[in-house]
Design an enzyme around this catalytic site. Structure first.
Site, PDB file in Angstrom:
ATOM      1  N   LYS A 239     -10.380 -22.745  -0.162  1.00 37.47           N
ATOM      2  CA  LYS A 239      -9.001 -22.253  -0.094  1.00 37.47           C
ATOM      3  C   LYS A 239      -8.811 -21.425   1.168  1.00 37.47           C
ATOM      4  O   LYS A 239      -9.749 -20.750   1.609  1.00 37.47           O
ATOM      5  CB  LYS A 239      -8.717 -21.353  -1.308  1.00 37.47           C
ATOM      6  CG  LYS A 239      -8.496 -22.093  -2.607  1.00 37.47           C
ATOM      7  CD  LYS A 239      -8.084 -21.127  -3.705  1.00 37.47           C
ATOM      8  CE  LYS A 239      -7.980 -21.830  -5.041  1.00 37.47           C
ATOM      9  NZ  LYS A 239      -6.893 -22.806  -5.111  1.00 37.47           N
ATOM     10  N   ARG A 313      -9.417 -29.292 -13.785  1.00 40.99           N
ATOM     11  CA  ARG A 313      -9.278 -30.516 -14.585  1.00 40.99           C
ATOM     12  C   ARG A 313     -10.651 -31.146 -14.876  1.00 40.99           C
ATOM     13  O   ARG A 313     -10.825 -31.791 -15.903  1.00 40.99           O
ATOM     14  CB  ARG A 313      -8.344 -31.501 -13.866  1.00 40.99           C
ATOM     15  CG  ARG A 313      -8.806 -31.938 -12.510  1.00 40.99           C
ATOM     16  CD  ARG A 313      -7.707 -32.597 -11.691  1.00 40.99           C
ATOM     17  NE  ARG A 313      -6.793 -31.623 -11.089  1.00 40.99           N
ATOM     18  CZ  ARG A 313      -5.737 -31.951 -10.349  1.00 40.99           C
ATOM     19  NH1 ARG A 313      -5.441 -33.213 -10.146  1.00 40.99           N
ATOM     20  NH2 ARG A 313      -4.968 -31.016  -9.831  1.00 40.99           N
TER      21      ARG A 313
HETATM   22  N1  BES Z   1      -6.604 -22.627  -9.681  1.00 44.18           N
HETATM   23  C1  BES Z   1      -5.875 -23.494  -8.861  1.00 44.18           C
HETATM   24  C2  BES Z   1      -4.391 -23.547  -9.164  1.00 44.18           C
HETATM   25  C3  BES Z   1      -3.607 -22.291  -8.911  1.00 44.18           C
HETATM   26  C4  BES Z   1      -2.977 -22.100  -7.705  1.00 44.18           C
HETATM   27  C5  BES Z   1      -3.466 -21.346  -9.893  1.00 44.18           C
HETATM   28  C6  BES Z   1      -2.257 -20.957  -7.474  1.00 44.18           C
HETATM   29  C7  BES Z   1      -2.736 -20.195  -9.675  1.00 44.18           C
HETATM   30  C8  BES Z   1      -2.121 -20.014  -8.463  1.00 44.18           C
HETATM   31  C9  BES Z   1      -6.415 -24.923  -8.974  1.00 44.18           C
HETATM   32  O1  BES Z   1      -7.763 -25.038  -9.251  1.00 44.18           O
HETATM   33  C10 BES Z   1      -6.171 -25.588  -7.662  1.00 44.18           C
HETATM   34  O2  BES Z   1      -6.698 -25.142  -6.694  1.00 44.18           O
HETATM   35  N2  BES Z   1      -5.343 -26.613  -7.668  1.00 44.18           N
HETATM   36  C11 BES Z   1      -4.997 -27.313  -6.480  1.00 44.18           C
HETATM   37  C12 BES Z   1      -4.937 -28.781  -6.812  1.00 44.18           C
HETATM   38  C13 BES Z   1      -4.898 -29.650  -5.602  1.00 44.18           C
HETATM   39  C14 BES Z   1      -6.206 -29.601  -4.853  1.00 44.18           C
HETATM   40  C15 BES Z   1      -4.616 -31.065  -6.060  1.00 44.18           C
HETATM   41  C16 BES Z   1      -3.635 -26.809  -6.005  1.00 44.18           C
HETATM   42  O3  BES Z   1      -2.781 -26.473  -6.830  1.00 44.18           O
HETATM   43  O4  BES Z   1      -3.456 -26.710  -4.799  1.00 44.18           O
HETATM   44 ZN    ZN Z   2      -8.983 -24.968  -7.505  1.00 41.93          ZN
END
Ligand code: BES
Ligand code: ZN
Ligand code: ZN
Length: 463
Positions: A239, A313
């Site tokens: 991230k 997921r």
């Molecule tokens: N934990 C995150 C989602 C999230 C984002 C929760 C912001 C709370 C606040 C999740 O694991 C994630 O990173 N999802 C990605 C999915 C993408 C790679 C398809 C996302 O939302 O960017």
């Molecule tokens: Zn994630």
């Protein structure tokens, strides 16, 4: 804050909730208006010489009362009152108690100086003894929500999968719940390869936690599943620095599920509840799982990893599969997860995304949520979005091939791990937006909100 229910108050100092109509007729109208007070939601005004705190609200619905009580609780922190009275009735006791507890909540674990102001709020009613059960119920639900908030707010170095399991064990002991914890060896035996892959680069090995509340003569059986990423760095699909901050909240689904089973067991509801949690840390390292890896999940389905940040997921795929094999027959199967940023794009930060196949179930959950003062919005599945998860080399991809509808494609990924007999019983709740806030809203202060706990307590109560 100490909240008491009493027939007679011991103080003249009081909180008054006031609607625009009531303000018009109030003898304090001039004084309040000269102080700049308007009788609307989220506004409050002290009249010190009159020993009154006025809190505005649009109407006297339970949801408005809950919000007003939270506003009052926040305002009282700045006042120098020791004891304050607030008159309540059958309709207001529950939302007011919840609002006071939730609004007064503060996470001060890491503060050297704690706010140790002790204030007592006397909820006053001639029918106090009749209102006792409602008061007790509201306290249990609000305190369970704060229990969830505390876990989510705790730093990731202090709550990792091992400590998460300890918290679950402690709750099980206190509330008489059955508790099973699978550690690395057992996870291997169970072929939870998706969980193991996500957790591989962490120094904290993953856990799969199962708590059960099994009252005699239970009328229904509810299975709850929670995403417990004690930290989500994104893994090798790292991230950006600013998005990583707050990712301690990625355990909010698991924490909510703990709060739910705490509430249901303390309310002694006649419903069997099982809570399954995947507690995992998603990190980077030489042994990290990689984009391009293919995982064989517990269900036997193979998953092409194209983004290690879509880890929730993967964890849920194994936990959902384990839960459905462990509890062969259930009436409801619900999962809670801070799953996608896309859910916030779709619905905003104040609404939990609800996905599933049963419109009826979505409707009744929506009603329970709204009664409990939580917002939900349904995000519809469709076959076109489902096709975007197709993999050229495995059974399914962990991300969609197109960027739009990301909350729904995540929900559709989970759907691939729901057994046929449970399709109509299952709902997925994306709490990415609602679980955590950096600016207070409604009954929520800075940090974790405890999203899901009130809604699910209300739903289980309605069964
Ligand atoms: N934990 C995150 C989602 C999230 C984002 C929760 C912001 C709370 C606040 C999740 O694991 C994630 O990173 N999802 C990605 C999915 C993408 C790679 C398809 C996302 O939302 O960017
Ligand atoms: Zn994630
Ligand atoms: Zn995540």
């Amino acid at each position: 804050m100490n909240i008491k229910l009493t027939e007679k108050s011991s103080t003249k100092t009081e909180i008054r909730f006031i609607t625009p109509d009531e303000l018009e007729k109030s003898r304090y109208k001039k004084l309040l208006e000269s102080a700049g007070f308007e009788a609307k939601e989220e506004s409050s005004c002290f009249l010190y010489e009159k020993e009154k705190l006025f809190v505005g609200l649009d109407d006297k619905t339970p949801n408005s009362l809950r919000t007003a009580a939270a506003v009052a609780a926040r305002a009282l922190k700045k006042a120098n009152f020791k004891t304050v009275a607030l008159s309540v009735n059958e309709k207001s006791i529950k939302p007011v108690t919840e609002g006071l507890i939730l609004g007064a909540y503060e996470f001060d674990k890491y503060k050297s100086e704690k706010n140790d102001k002790k204030i007592t709020i006397e909820l006053v009613s001639k029918k106090a003894s009749e209102l006792k059960p409602l008061f007790k119920e509201a306290k249990i639900i609000a305190e369970s929500t704060c229990f969830t908030r505390d876990i989510v707010n705790t730093a990731p170095d202090d709550i990792h999968p091992g400590t998460f399991a300890k918290i679950a064990k402690k709750l099980a002991k206190e509330n008489g719940l059955a508790c099973t914890i699978l550690e690395e060896k057992e996870l291997k035996k169970e072929s939870c390869n998706a969980i193991l892959a996500v957790g591989r680069a962490s120094v904290h090995a993953p856990r799969l936690i199962h708590l059960a509340y099994q009252p005699k003569n239970a009328k229904k059986r509810v299975v709850l599943v929670g995403k417990g990423l004690t930290y989500d760095s994104g893994g090798l699909s790292l991230k950006p620095a600013t998005s990583m901050v707050t990712m301690k909240m990625d355990k909010a689904g698991a924490s909510a599920v703990l709060g739910m089973i705490k509430a249901v067991s303390e309310l002694q509801l006649d419903v069997e509840v099982h809570a399954f949690i995947g507690a995992v840390e998603n990190m980077i390292g030489g042994n990290a799982y990689k984009p391009d890896d293919v995982l064989t999940s517990r269900s036997g389905k193979t998953i092409e990893v194209r983004n290690t940040d879509a880890e929730g997921r993967l964890v849920l795929a194994d936990v959902l599969d384990y839960a459905q094999d462990t509890i062969k027959e259930c009436d409801y199967l619900f999962d809670f997860a801070t799953l996608t940023g896309a859910c916030m794009v779709a619905l905003g930060q104040y609404t939990t995304g609800v996905m599933g196949h049963s419109s009826r179930l979505k409707h009744s959950i929506g009603k329970a949520a709204s009664n409990a003062g939580e917002l939900t919005g349904s995000l519809p599945f469709n076959k076109h979005l489902r096709k975007l998860l197709k993999s050229e080399i495995a059974d399914i991809c962990n991300i969609a091939s197109k960027p739009y509808g990301g909350a729904i494609t995540a929900g559709l990924f989970l759907d691939a791990f729901i057994k046929e007999e449970n399709k109509q019983k299952w709902l997925h709740f994306d709490i990415a937006g609602t679980a955590y806030t950096e600016s207070p809203w409604d009954v929520n202060n800075y940090g974790a909100t405890g999203a899901g706990v009130r809604m699910m307590s209300e739903f289980v109560k309605s069964l």
